[in-house]
Design a protein around this motif. Structure first.
Motif, mmCIF file in Angstrom:
data_model
loop_
_atom_site.group_PDB
_atom_site.id
_atom_site.type_symbol
_atom_site.label_atom_id
_atom_site.label_comp_id
_atom_site.label_asym_id
_atom_site.label_seq_id
_atom_site.Cartn_x
_atom_site.Cartn_y
_atom_site.Cartn_z
ATOM 1 N N VAL A 176 64.353 -57.837 72.446
ATOM 2 C CA VAL A 176 64.858 -57.353 73.735
ATOM 3 C C VAL A 176 63.895 -56.342 74.337
ATOM 4 C CG1 VAL A 176 66.696 -56.017 74.831
ATOM 5 C CG2 VAL A 176 67.270 -57.830 73.202
ATOM 6 N N ARG A 177 63.296 -55.529 73.501
ATOM 7 C CA ARG A 177 62.313 -54.571 74.007
ATOM 8 C C ARG A 177 61.129 -55.296 74.649
ATOM 9 N NH1 ARG A 177 58.784 -50.394 70.347
ATOM 10 N NH2 ARG A 177 57.452 -49.601 72.029
ATOM 11 N N CYS A 178 60.677 -56.373 74.029
ATOM 12 C CA CYS A 178 59.590 -57.169 74.625
ATOM 13 C C CYS A 178 60.007 -57.707 75.981
ATOM 14 C CB CYS A 178 59.212 -58.319 73.695
ATOM 15 S SG CYS A 178 58.421 -57.821 72.156
ATOM 16 N N ARG A 179 61.211 -58.221 76.034
ATOM 17 C CA ARG A 179 61.731 -58.750 77.304
ATOM 18 C C ARG A 179 61.767 -57.653 78.363
ATOM 19 N NH1 ARG A 179 66.525 -57.365 80.449
ATOM 20 N NH2 ARG A 179 67.430 -59.256 81.308
ATOM 21 N N ASP A 180 62.215 -56.463 77.977
ATOM 22 C CA ASP A 180 62.307 -55.364 78.938
ATOM 23 C C ASP A 180 60.923 -54.905 79.396
ATOM 24 O OD1 ASP A 180 65.034 -55.511 78.734
ATOM 25 O OD2 ASP A 180 65.231 -53.778 77.400
ATOM 26 N N LEU A 181 59.943 -54.930 78.502
ATOM 27 C CA LEU A 181 58.579 -54.587 78.882
ATOM 28 C C LEU A 181 58.038 -55.569 79.922
ATOM 29 C CD1 LEU A 181 57.052 -53.653 75.406
ATOM 30 C CD2 LEU A 181 57.196 -52.129 77.385
ATOM 31 N N ILE A 182 58.335 -56.853 79.726
ATOM 32 C CA ILE A 182 57.905 -57.881 80.679
ATOM 33 C C ILE A 182 58.577 -57.646 82.036
ATOM 34 C CG2 ILE A 182 58.013 -60.338 81.227
ATOM 35 C CD1 ILE A 182 55.971 -59.807 79.110
ATOM 36 N N HIS A 183 59.870 -57.399 82.032
ATOM 37 C CA HIS A 183 60.585 -57.143 83.283
ATOM 38 C C HIS A 183 59.999 -55.926 84.009
ATOM 39 C CE1 HIS A 183 64.408 -59.674 83.273
ATOM 40 N NE2 HIS A 183 63.723 -60.097 82.221
ATOM 41 N N ALA A 184 59.761 -54.844 83.269
ATOM 42 C CA ALA A 184 59.286 -53.609 83.889
ATOM 43 C C ALA A 184 57.876 -53.755 84.451
ATOM 44 C CB ALA A 184 59.318 -52.470 82.863
ATOM 45 N N ALA A 185 57.084 -54.661 83.874
ATOM 46 C CA ALA A 185 55.693 -54.806 84.303
ATOM 47 C C ALA A 185 55.523 -55.749 85.484
ATOM 48 C CB ALA A 185 54.841 -55.296 83.131
ATOM 49 N N ALA A 186 56.565 -56.490 85.863
ATOM 50 C CA ALA A 186 56.456 -57.395 87.011
ATOM 51 C C ALA A 186 56.144 -56.594 88.268
ATOM 52 C CB ALA A 186 57.755 -58.169 87.185
ATOM 53 N N GLN A 187 55.155 -57.064 89.012
ATOM 54 C CA GLN A 187 54.738 -56.334 90.199
ATOM 55 C C GLN A 187 54.856 -57.211 91.437
ATOM 56 O OE1 GLN A 187 50.840 -55.187 88.831
ATOM 57 N NE2 GLN A 187 49.931 -57.166 89.326
ATOM 58 N N PRO A 188 55.315 -56.653 92.561
ATOM 59 C CA PRO A 188 55.445 -57.445 93.785
ATOM 60 C C PRO A 188 54.099 -58.039 94.195
ATOM 61 C CG PRO A 188 56.553 -55.327 94.002
ATOM 62 C CD PRO A 188 55.760 -55.260 92.738
ATOM 63 N N ALA A 189 54.135 -59.299 94.627
ATOM 64 C CA ALA A 189 52.917 -59.981 95.070
ATOM 65 C C ALA A 189 53.318 -61.078 96.045
ATOM 66 C CB ALA A 189 52.159 -60.572 93.882
ATOM 67 N N GLY A 190 52.874 -60.986 97.287
ATOM 68 C CA GLY A 190 53.233 -61.985 98.285
ATOM 69 C C GLY A 190 54.741 -62.093 98.430
ATOM 70 N N LYS A 191 55.250 -63.322 98.349
ATOM 71 C CA LYS A 191 56.683 -63.551 98.449
ATOM 72 C C LYS A 191 57.399 -63.464 97.104
ATOM 73 C CE LYS A 191 56.273 -66.611 102.470
ATOM 74 N NZ LYS A 191 56.515 -67.980 103.004
ATOM 75 N N GLY A 192 56.665 -63.099 96.067
ATOM 76 C CA GLY A 192 57.283 -63.056 94.746
ATOM 77 C C GLY A 192 56.738 -61.926 93.907
ATOM 78 N N ILE A 193 56.475 -62.231 92.620
ATOM 79 C CA ILE A 193 55.949 -61.234 91.681
ATOM 80 C C ILE A 193 54.923 -61.913 90.783
ATOM 81 C CG2 ILE A 193 57.984 -59.728 91.668
ATOM 82 C CD1 ILE A 193 57.443 -61.951 88.681
ATOM 83 N N ASP A 194 54.152 -61.063 90.094
ATOM 84 C CA ASP A 194 53.265 -61.593 89.064
ATOM 85 C C ASP A 194 53.040 -60.518 88.011
ATOM 86 O OD1 ASP A 194 51.275 -59.822 90.002
ATOM 87 O OD2 ASP A 194 50.266 -61.375 91.184
ATOM 88 N N TRP A 195 52.192 -60.854 87.027
ATOM 89 C CA TRP A 195 51.817 -59.893 85.976
ATOM 90 C C TRP A 195 50.294 -59.773 85.943
ATOM 91 C CZ3 TRP A 195 55.841 -63.301 85.583
ATOM 92 C CH2 TRP A 195 57.108 -62.739 85.358
ATOM 93 N N GLY A 196 49.708 -59.540 87.098
ATOM 94 C CA GLY A 196 48.268 -59.457 87.194
ATOM 95 C C GLY A 196 47.686 -60.693 87.859
ATOM 96 N N LYS A 197 46.384 -60.787 87.862
ATOM 97 C CA LYS A 197 45.707 -61.801 88.668
ATOM 98 C C LYS A 197 45.710 -63.192 88.061
ATOM 99 C CE LYS A 197 41.040 -60.943 86.817
ATOM 100 N NZ LYS A 197 39.625 -60.647 87.187
ATOM 101 N N TYR A 198 45.994 -63.319 86.763
ATOM 102 C CA TYR A 198 45.913 -64.625 86.117
ATOM 103 C C TYR A 198 47.174 -65.439 86.386
ATOM 104 C CZ TYR A 198 41.972 -62.495 83.742
ATOM 105 O OH TYR A 198 40.782 -61.856 83.483
ATOM 106 N N THR A 199 46.979 -66.713 86.649
ATOM 107 C CA THR A 199 48.103 -67.582 87.014
ATOM 108 C C THR A 199 48.529 -68.523 85.899
ATOM 109 O OG1 THR A 199 46.578 -69.283 87.836
ATOM 110 C CG2 THR A 199 47.329 -67.626 89.430
ATOM 111 N N ASP A 200 47.761 -68.687 84.863
ATOM 112 C CA ASP A 200 47.847 -69.862 83.980
ATOM 113 C C ASP A 200 48.863 -69.711 82.852
ATOM 114 O OD1 ASP A 200 46.572 -68.225 82.081
ATOM 115 O OD2 ASP A 200 44.595 -69.000 82.560
#
Length: 473
Positions: A176-200
Motif C-alpha cells: 500500500v505504501r508503494c501504491r501511495d508513493l505512485i499516487h503522490a508522485a503523479a504530476q499534472p500534464a496536458g489533459k491528464g497526468i504522468d510520472w515524468g517524460k517517459y511514456t513506455d
C-alpha cells in the motif's frame, strides 16, 4: 545501511552465501592483507522435496535457485542479491523487478509453490524485507522510481504477491505504501497526468498505469481513475502517421521504437487494457490507431509479422523477443482479440509466432536474436510466449516449439559448483563481447527459472498463476 548504500568493499565484507569467495576471486577483486574471507550466511535448509527427479523442468529451476543463492548477501534489513556476481566491471545490487531483488523474490515464491518447500518462501520473505527497507520517502521520477520494471510499481506488485503467499500483514502495508508513493508522485500534464517524460511500458507511464489497473481489479477505484488520467495524457502524445498513431518513449531520444517495451505496441496495449477496465471508447480508439500504424509498417511476407527495431536507423533490423519483437508486440494483438475476437487479431499473434519459427532459432542466431537467454530479449521470453500460445489455441505445435527452445536453453547452461546452473550471455546486442551470468528476472537465472516452472506447471496440468500486469492472459 540500506542496499543502495553498499559499496564494493561493503559487499565483500558482508556475508556472501556459498561460493562467495570464489565469486570475488573470479572478479579479480581479491581481499586486502589481513582481511578474512567472507563467511557464507546460513541458508535455509532445502529439503529433498525441492528436487523431485520426475520433472526435468522443475530440476532446472531448482538448480537455477542454487546458483542464485551464491550471489545472495545478508544485510541487517534482509537479503539482497548481486545482479552479476561475475560481472567484469564490478559488483552491483539493485531491488527493482528488471534485474534486481524483486524478480528473484517472485521466482522463489513460485519455486516454493512448485516444490512445497517453505524454505524458498522464507528466503523470498527475507528478500521482501530488504525491498521494504529500500523504499524512499518520496519518488525521484528522474531516476525512474515510478516505473514498473525499474521502479516502485514493480516492487509494490512483488510485495503484494509476498503478502498473498505468506499472509503477513507487513507486506500488505508495504505494498500500500508503494501504491501511495505512485499516487503522490503523479504530476499534472496536458489533459491528464504522468510520472515524468517517459511514456513506455518498461520505464514510463504505460507501465505504471498497468500496475494501477492491476490494483483496480481489487476494487481500487482511485488507482483506476488515476490510470485513466494517464491514458488521456498518452492519447495527447500520439503522433499521427499512416492513418494511425505512434508514440515516442522519450521526447529527447532521437530514435522511435515501435514495439512493446519502449514503443507504440506497449502503449496501445495499455490503452486497450484501459478500455477493458473502464469501457471508455476513446481508449479503444487510440489503441486501434496504434494497431493500424503497426500493421502499416509490418513485414508480413509469408504470413508473418515483423516490425522493425527503430526509425530512422534500423528499419531492416528485426528483434524476436519481448522488448522489440513479436513476443512483446503480440500481447497487443491478444488483448485486442479479447475485446473483439471477430476482428482477426489472434491471427496477427500467430503471424508473429510464424516469424519466430521461420527465423531458424534457437539453433541459429539472427541479428535481432543474439547470444541472450533472458525473458526480455532472448530465449526464455520466446519459450514462455509459445507456451501461452499453445495453451490459448490448443495447438500442440506451439508447445512443442517451446520445449525445443527450453532444451536449447538447458544445453547452453553452465553447471556451477554445488549442482547449480547459470546462463552466461550478452545482454546488449551492440556489446556482444560483454558476457556474464545474471541473477534477475528479465536478464538472468530467475527469469529462466520461472520459464521452467511455467513449463513444469503445464506438464503437470497445473494453472500458471504468476501474471504480471502487462500479460494479456
Amino acid at each position: 545501511m540500506s542496499p543502495s548504500d553498499l559499496t564494493r568493499r561493503d559487499l565483500l565484507r558482508l556475508s556472501l552465501t556459498a561460493g562467495a569467495a570464489g565469486a570475488a576471486s573470479s572478479l579479480g577483486l581479491g581481499l586486502a592483507a589481513g582481511e578474512e574471507t567472507p563467511k557464507p550466511a546460513a541458508a535455509p535448509a532445502i529439503s529433498a522435496t525441492s528436487a523431485p527427479p520426475a520433472s526435468g523442468s522443475l530440476d532446472a529451476a531448482v538448480k537455477a535457485a542454487r546458483w542464485i543463492r551464491t550471489a545472495r548477501i545478508e544485510t541487517p534489513d534482509g537479503y539482497v542479491w548481486l545482479t552479476g556476481p561475475e560481472r567484469p566491471d564490478g559488483l552491483d545490487t539493485t531491488t527493482h523487478l528488471y534485474t534486481g531483488g524483486a524478480g528473484i523474490v517472485l521466482f522463489l515464491l513460485e519455486l516454493a509453490r512448485a516444490t512445497g518447500d517453505k524454505a524458498y518462501r522464507e528466503e523470498a520473505a527475507a528478500g521482501a524485507d530488504a525491498l521494504i527497507a529500500s523504499l524512499p520517502e518520496k519518488l525521484n521520477l528522474e531516476n525512474l522510481q515510478g516505473a514498473f520494471y525499474t521502479g516502485i510499481a514493480g516492487i509494490g506488485f512483488t510485495l503484494e504477491r509476498v503478502r498473498q503467499e505468506t499472509g503477513d500483514e507487513k507486506y500488505r502495508k508495504a505494498a500500500v505504501r508503494c501504491r501511495d508513493l505512485i499516487h503522490a508522485a503523479a504530476q499534472p500534464a496536458g489533459k491528464g497526468i504522468d510520472w515524468g517524460k517517459y511514456t513506455d511500458v518498461l520505464n514510463g507511464t504505460a507501465g505504471t498505469g498497468l500496475y494501477l489497473l492491476n490494483l483496480a481489479k481489487t476494487g481500487d477505484t482511485a488507482s483506476r481513475d488515476l490510470a485513466a488520467r494517464a491514458g488521456l495524457r498518452l492519447i495527447e502524445l500520439g503522433i499521427p502517421e499512416n492513418g494511425g498513431l505512434k508514440w515516442r518513449s522519450d521526447p529527447d531520444f532521437p530514435r522511435l521504437m515501435p514495439n512493446f517495451s519502449h514503443g507504440t505496441a506497449g502503449i496501445a496495449y495499455y490503452l486497450a487494457t484501459l478500455h477493458r477496465e473502464t469501457g471508455r471508447q476513446e481508449f479503444l480508439d487510440a489503441a486501434l490507431a496504434g494497431a493500424r500504424y503497426l500493421r502499416s509498417i509490418a513485414d508480413v511476407t509469408g504470413e508473418t509479422c515483423l516490425i522493425f527495431h527503430d526509425e530512422p536507423d534500423n528499419k531492416k533490423l528485426y528483434y524476436l523477443g519481448w522488448c522489440h519483437g513479436p513476443v512483446g508486440t503480440s500481447r497487443l494483438w491478444l488483448r485486442l482479440d479479447q475485446i473483439d475476437p471477430k476482428d482477426g487479431w489472434l491471427n496477427w499473434a500467430k503471424r508473429g509466432a510464424n516469424a519466430i519459427q521461420a527465423s531458424g532459432i534457437p539453433e541459429h542466431q539472427t541479428p535481432g536474436f543474439w547470444n541472450n537467454f533472458g525473458q526480455c530479449c532472448g530465449a526464455a521470453g520466446v519459450a514462455a510466449f509459445f507456451l501461452d500460445l499453445g495453451r490459448l489455441t490448443g495447438d500442440a505445435s506451439y508447445t512443442s516449439f517451446a520445449h525445443r527452445v527450453a532444451r536449447n536453453l538447458l544445453d547452453r547452461a553452465t553447471p556451477t559448483p554445488g549442482d547449480g546452473l547459470k546462463w552466461i550471455h550478452a545482454e546488449h546486442r551492440i556489446k556482444p563481447e560483454y558476457v556474464y551470468a545474471q541473477t534477475g528476472y528479465m536478464q538472468g537465472a530467475a527469469g529462466i527459472g520461472l520459464l521452467f516452472l511455467q513449463m513444469d506447471a503445464l506438464d503437470k496440468g497445473r494453472p500458471w498463476t504468476l501474471r504480471l500486469p502487462d500479460s494479456p492472459l
